[in-house]
Scaffold this motif. Sequence first.
Motif, PDB file in Angstrom:
ATOM      1  N   THR A 169      67.707  -1.375  59.515  1.00  0.00           N
ATOM      2  CA  THR A 169      67.466  -2.819  59.610  1.00  0.00           C
ATOM      3  C   THR A 169      68.238  -3.474  58.472  1.00  0.00           C
ATOM      4  O   THR A 169      67.794  -3.473  57.326  1.00  0.00           O
ATOM      5  CB  THR A 169      65.973  -3.157  59.476  1.00  0.00           C
ATOM      6  OG1 THR A 169      65.246  -2.524  60.531  1.00  0.00           O
ATOM      7  CG2 THR A 169      65.751  -4.663  59.550  1.00  0.00           C
ATOM      8  N   PRO A 170      69.434  -4.017  58.752  1.00  0.00           N
ATOM      9  CA  PRO A 170      70.225  -4.623  57.673  1.00  0.00           C
ATOM     10  C   PRO A 170      69.451  -5.752  57.000  1.00  0.00           C
ATOM     11  O   PRO A 170      68.735  -6.510  57.659  1.00  0.00           O
ATOM     12  CB  PRO A 170      71.457  -5.171  58.405  1.00  0.00           C
ATOM     13  CG  PRO A 170      71.533  -4.372  59.670  1.00  0.00           C
ATOM     14  CD  PRO A 170      70.118  -4.087  60.049  1.00  0.00           C
ATOM     15  N   TRP A 171      69.589  -5.865  55.679  1.00  0.00           N
ATOM     16  CA  TRP A 171      68.882  -6.915  54.963  1.00  0.00           C
ATOM     17  C   TRP A 171      69.708  -7.404  53.786  1.00  0.00           C
ATOM     18  O   TRP A 171      70.621  -6.718  53.313  1.00  0.00           O
ATOM     19  CB  TRP A 171      67.496  -6.454  54.497  1.00  0.00           C
ATOM     20  CG  TRP A 171      67.503  -5.213  53.618  1.00  0.00           C
ATOM     21  CD1 TRP A 171      67.380  -3.930  54.036  1.00  0.00           C
ATOM     22  CD2 TRP A 171      67.660  -5.162  52.192  1.00  0.00           C
ATOM     23  NE1 TRP A 171      67.440  -3.065  52.965  1.00  0.00           N
ATOM     24  CE2 TRP A 171      67.599  -3.800  51.816  1.00  0.00           C
ATOM     25  CE3 TRP A 171      67.820  -6.117  51.203  1.00  0.00           C
ATOM     26  CZ2 TRP A 171      67.714  -3.378  50.495  1.00  0.00           C
ATOM     27  CZ3 TRP A 171      67.939  -5.707  49.884  1.00  0.00           C
ATOM     28  CH2 TRP A 171      67.874  -4.344  49.546  1.00  0.00           C
ATOM     29  N   MET A 172      69.364  -8.598  53.332  1.00  0.00           N
ATOM     30  CA  MET A 172      70.039  -9.199  52.182  1.00  0.00           C
ATOM     31  C   MET A 172      69.005 -10.002  51.403  1.00  0.00           C
ATOM     32  O   MET A 172      68.264 -10.803  51.980  1.00  0.00           O
ATOM     33  CB  MET A 172      71.180 -10.108  52.635  1.00  0.00           C
ATOM     34  CG  MET A 172      71.860 -10.869  51.493  1.00  0.00           C
ATOM     35  SD  MET A 172      73.356 -11.765  52.018  1.00  0.00           S
ATOM     36  CE  MET A 172      72.689 -12.902  53.226  1.00  0.00           C
ATOM     37  N   ALA A 173      68.933  -9.787  50.106  1.00  0.00           N
ATOM     38  CA  ALA A 173      67.993 -10.502  49.239  1.00  0.00           C
ATOM     39  C   ALA A 173      68.767 -11.503  48.388  1.00  0.00           C
ATOM     40  O   ALA A 173      69.756 -11.153  47.748  1.00  0.00           O
ATOM     41  CB  ALA A 173      67.234  -9.533  48.342  1.00  0.00           C
ATOM     42  N   THR A 174      68.317 -12.762  48.393  1.00  0.00           N
ATOM     43  CA  THR A 174      68.955 -13.811  47.605  1.00  0.00           C
ATOM     44  C   THR A 174      67.903 -14.536  46.773  1.00  0.00           C
ATOM     45  O   THR A 174      66.699 -14.387  46.996  1.00  0.00           O
ATOM     46  CB  THR A 174      69.660 -14.847  48.495  1.00  0.00           C
ATOM     47  OG1 THR A 174      68.676 -15.655  49.154  1.00  0.00           O
ATOM     48  CG2 THR A 174      70.541 -14.178  49.534  1.00  0.00           C
ATOM     49  N   GLU A 175      68.380 -15.323  45.841  1.00  0.00           N
ATOM     50  CA  GLU A 175      67.444 -16.150  45.079  1.00  0.00           C
ATOM     51  C   GLU A 175      66.724 -17.107  46.029  1.00  0.00           C
ATOM     52  O   GLU A 175      67.232 -17.469  47.087  1.00  0.00           O
ATOM     53  CB  GLU A 175      68.180 -16.949  44.016  1.00  0.00           C
ATOM     54  CG  GLU A 175      69.095 -18.026  44.583  1.00  0.00           C
ATOM     55  CD  GLU A 175      69.644 -18.961  43.518  1.00  0.00           C
ATOM     56  OE1 GLU A 175      68.833 -19.655  42.880  1.00  0.00           O
ATOM     57  OE2 GLU A 175      70.874 -18.989  43.355  1.00  0.00           O
ATOM     58  N   TYR A 176      65.538 -17.507  45.665  1.00  0.00           N
ATOM     59  CA  TYR A 176      64.748 -18.461  46.425  1.00  0.00           C
ATOM     60  C   TYR A 176      65.082 -19.854  45.885  1.00  0.00           C
ATOM     61  O   TYR A 176      64.646 -20.238  44.805  1.00  0.00           O
ATOM     62  CB  TYR A 176      63.268 -18.135  46.255  1.00  0.00           C
ATOM     63  CG  TYR A 176      62.334 -18.903  47.155  1.00  0.00           C
ATOM     64  CD1 TYR A 176      62.466 -18.849  48.536  1.00  0.00           C
ATOM     65  CD2 TYR A 176      61.307 -19.665  46.615  1.00  0.00           C
ATOM     66  CE1 TYR A 176      61.596 -19.536  49.359  1.00  0.00           C
ATOM     67  CE2 TYR A 176      60.433 -20.358  47.430  1.00  0.00           C
ATOM     68  CZ  TYR A 176      60.582 -20.291  48.806  1.00  0.00           C
ATOM     69  OH  TYR A 176      59.713 -20.976  49.620  1.00  0.00           O
ATOM     70  N   VAL A 177      65.907 -20.592  46.614  1.00  0.00           N
ATOM     71  CA  VAL A 177      66.439 -21.860  46.124  1.00  0.00           C
ATOM     72  C   VAL A 177      65.338 -22.911  46.084  1.00  0.00           C
ATOM     73  O   VAL A 177      64.647 -23.158  47.070  1.00  0.00           O
ATOM     74  CB  VAL A 177      67.597 -22.347  47.018  1.00  0.00           C
ATOM     75  CG1 VAL A 177      68.116 -23.688  46.515  1.00  0.00           C
ATOM     76  CG2 VAL A 177      68.722 -21.318  47.020  1.00  0.00           C
ATOM     77  N   LEU A 178      65.179 -23.557  44.941  1.00  0.00           N
ATOM     78  CA  LEU A 178      64.124 -24.547  44.739  1.00  0.00           C
ATOM     79  C   LEU A 178      64.685 -25.950  44.933  1.00  0.00           C
ATOM     80  O   LEU A 178      65.256 -26.545  44.020  1.00  0.00           O
ATOM     81  CB  LEU A 178      63.518 -24.396  43.344  1.00  0.00           C
ATOM     82  CG  LEU A 178      62.862 -23.034  43.069  1.00  0.00           C
ATOM     83  CD1 LEU A 178      62.396 -22.948  41.625  1.00  0.00           C
ATOM     84  CD2 LEU A 178      61.704 -22.795  44.018  1.00  0.00           C
ATOM     85  N   GLY A 179      64.532 -26.463  46.130  1.00  0.00           N
ATOM     86  CA  GLY A 179      65.003 -27.804  46.434  1.00  0.00           C
ATOM     87  C   GLY A 179      65.070 -28.011  47.928  1.00  0.00           C
ATOM     88  O   GLY A 179      65.095 -27.049  48.699  1.00  0.00           O
ATOM     89  N   PRO A 180      65.103 -29.264  48.379  1.00  0.00           N
ATOM     90  CA  PRO A 180      65.178 -29.550  49.811  1.00  0.00           C
ATOM     91  C   PRO A 180      66.612 -29.510  50.314  1.00  0.00           C
ATOM     92  O   PRO A 180      67.555 -29.694  49.535  1.00  0.00           O
ATOM     93  CB  PRO A 180      64.620 -30.970  49.898  1.00  0.00           C
ATOM     94  CG  PRO A 180      65.052 -31.590  48.600  1.00  0.00           C
ATOM     95  CD  PRO A 180      64.980 -30.490  47.578  1.00  0.00           C
ATOM     96  N   PRO A 181      66.804 -29.310  51.596  1.00  0.00           N
ATOM     97  CA  PRO A 181      68.141 -29.496  52.156  1.00  0.00           C
ATOM     98  C   PRO A 181      68.477 -30.983  52.152  1.00  0.00           C
ATOM     99  O   PRO A 181      67.587 -31.839  52.110  1.00  0.00           O
ATOM    100  CB  PRO A 181      68.015 -28.948  53.579  1.00  0.00           C
ATOM    101  CG  PRO A 181      66.580 -29.142  53.910  1.00  0.00           C
ATOM    102  CD  PRO A 181      65.827 -28.958  52.634  1.00  0.00           C
ATOM    103  N   LEU A 182      69.746 -31.290  52.211  1.00  0.00           N
ATOM    104  CA  LEU A 182      70.183 -32.679  52.103  1.00  0.00           C
ATOM    105  C   LEU A 182      69.588 -33.545  53.202  1.00  0.00           C
ATOM    106  O   LEU A 182      69.217 -34.695  52.959  1.00  0.00           O
ATOM    107  CB  LEU A 182      71.717 -32.750  52.133  1.00  0.00           C
ATOM    108  CG  LEU A 182      72.325 -34.149  52.075  1.00  0.00           C
ATOM    109  CD1 LEU A 182      71.927 -34.861  50.792  1.00  0.00           C
ATOM    110  CD2 LEU A 182      73.846 -34.059  52.198  1.00  0.00           C
TER     111      LEU A 182
END
Length: 747
Positions: free
Chosen positions: A87-100
């Motif tokens: 099961t391919p996976w990718m972990a990224t930072e949890y971005v704190l902010g709304p989309p534009l």
Amino acid sequence: MPFPLAHDDPPGLGTYRLLARLGSGGMGTVYLARSPGGRTLALKTMHARIATTTEFRTRFRLEADAARVIGGRYGAQVVDADPLAETPWMATEYVLGPPLDEAVERAGPLPEASVRALGAALCAALGQLHRSDVVHRDLKPSNIMVTAHGPKVIDFGIARALGDDRLTHTGAAVGTPAFMSPEQATGQEHTPAGDVFALAGVLVFAATGRGPFGEGQPADLLYRVRYSEPDLTGTPTALVPVLSRALAKDPAERPTTTELAAELHDGGGEFTDHLPDAVLAEIGRRASEVWQIVPRRLPAPPDQPATVPSAGVPASRGLSRRGLLMAGAGSALGVAGAGAGVWAWLGRDARASGPGTGPGYTQPKPGPSVGAPKKKRLDSVWQKQYGGPDDDQNPEVPMVAGDQVVLVANAEARGVDPKSGASRWTYSLYADDSWQVASDGTHVYGITRDEVHDRAGSLQTVSWFLARLDPATGKAGKHLAPVSDAQHNGLISRLLAVVDDTAYLAISHGKVKRYERQLPWSVAAVDLTTGRRKWTDPLAFHSAESDENHFLSAKVVGRLLVLLQQMNDGTVRIVARDTRTGKVTWDKPWKGADRRLVRDPLTADEQHLYLGYGPLRALRLSDGGQAWDTSATRPGKTYGPPVLKGGVLYTVEKGLGLVAFGTGSGKPRWSEKSAEGPRADHVVRPVIGSEYAYTYSRTDEVLRAVGLASHTTEQLYKTSGTRFTAHEKSRMVIASGPHFLAGFPLR
């Protein structure tokens, strides 16, 4: 906001423990996760059914590579990834902010200073990509997260190296139509200049709250992008020449990211200094929410055992989520933020959807499971996370088609087994419009698209046809009849009904304009056995700046096609057309009808059309005149949409409950006697079985089984559905809503 793990979600992936779901779409699922050291991350996975496909694995790896190129300053920092795992996976930072797009929705159009600072920072982000010979190809408001430190660009599902056509096909328009460049809209090479064009469109949106080419169907948008001038109304005067140049049709006339950044901002001050207070408050709110998450796991459905240990993870009856960010209209692998802004692999833009993996798809949120009853109660037989159609779409959805029901929503049709809820097939639509599909009760028909490209691979023409969908696979069969022609007729169309091998459609005339109602429209009938047009009859044309469908509901009764038609002024008319000629037999106003409410399947027999939303009344099909109403027998009473079964008319009376009427005279036969009756929602159509009638209470979120003999409530079902359909062959009630599809016994 995160919501509970499903009963069969794994406890973790790699070294990361899963805390909650952030979203799930056609391509994969995104989780909120925590590292062994306590760092909160977003962990994205690929569905097992596509993980075996080399192309999608390659896309996943390239997406991770592109995210690493842009880095943590301008994107979500990639912490870890394993594209080769089962099961391919990718972990990224949890971005704190709304989309534009959500920031603009909450705070309104941004002031000029904010737009300039945003644009300069995005120029720097794109410049970093371009220096690495990577183009984004799908820059849009939902793919830009607004944080306290500056914007972050996400969604690299269709980003690729310059000149690399291995995973795309020349001539295929890939991206989001509202923010595509003209060259991208025709399937040509997308260079850094194409990203500049998209960035200019994003900045127009930030400054005005709308894109430079408006809204509407993808075909409309693609036409405007190629041939129309951008609408910069409301854009700050000083920005108009800057953005106009970046929106030039010729890529050679657009500035580079460096040149554009210099025209936008001098680089002074912190990014937060230029943001409105409302946006800063939203960033702060999302930052605080991430620490309040309590791990939860939904229980297994009644007919399935729990497949994942849930020790230490309490089952939940439901956890709401807000602000799920979607992306990838037309993108094979959409990635976006969810909750506090996270990579999500979903479809985002419902109004600019396209073919492929269900763009525009809004993933359902969990709702309450069926709890213990005070009265005798049966659990739902099954419940699935299939989102339902919007309220303004085809009222026949879910459609009955032989031994299955067909859900049409979020730019796809889905064949569902009514006994188990299992998905049998999906069929991607070019637009999120459920009027693109119809059922004759046995077969499913759809409007399909055919493209013609020149030798260089550029898109030349688009044609539309009617086809029957295979009931086992959902694949479109041979073209049965054309919908469009070389004179630009039928470029926009709605499939109103299919009866006795005849399809009834609403079709536009002429080249696409900014709004659908700026075009003339006709009603047409097509013989599906010969492919020939039987007749075409025009609607009265009055140009309006609106994309509202002309029709709210349609039904063939004998030799009449009965239509609810909404006019430019918002009024509703009932129009009956002769199915042999298309000519109007009669046309009556529905006085006082609220077009937002009367979007229900029409109820009629050989003599009458029956209407609610006020007194219950019957109109003669012969001339549209009123045969009877309930004003005299039950003065002052209000009724919802009626249902006909066995020569008896059933409807919900507001403040009382279910009432049965005779069809000939409109005299009441019996009324519900339940204490729960007054809580029934009169605007929701009841479902009638052989032993029970089923009504819905929105206040209590229950489906009530009212005995046809006892006239009292005998059973209660907890449900998150808001629309109910009888599938008599399987003896099931299908409950649909924006969050779940569920099945209950029909008795």
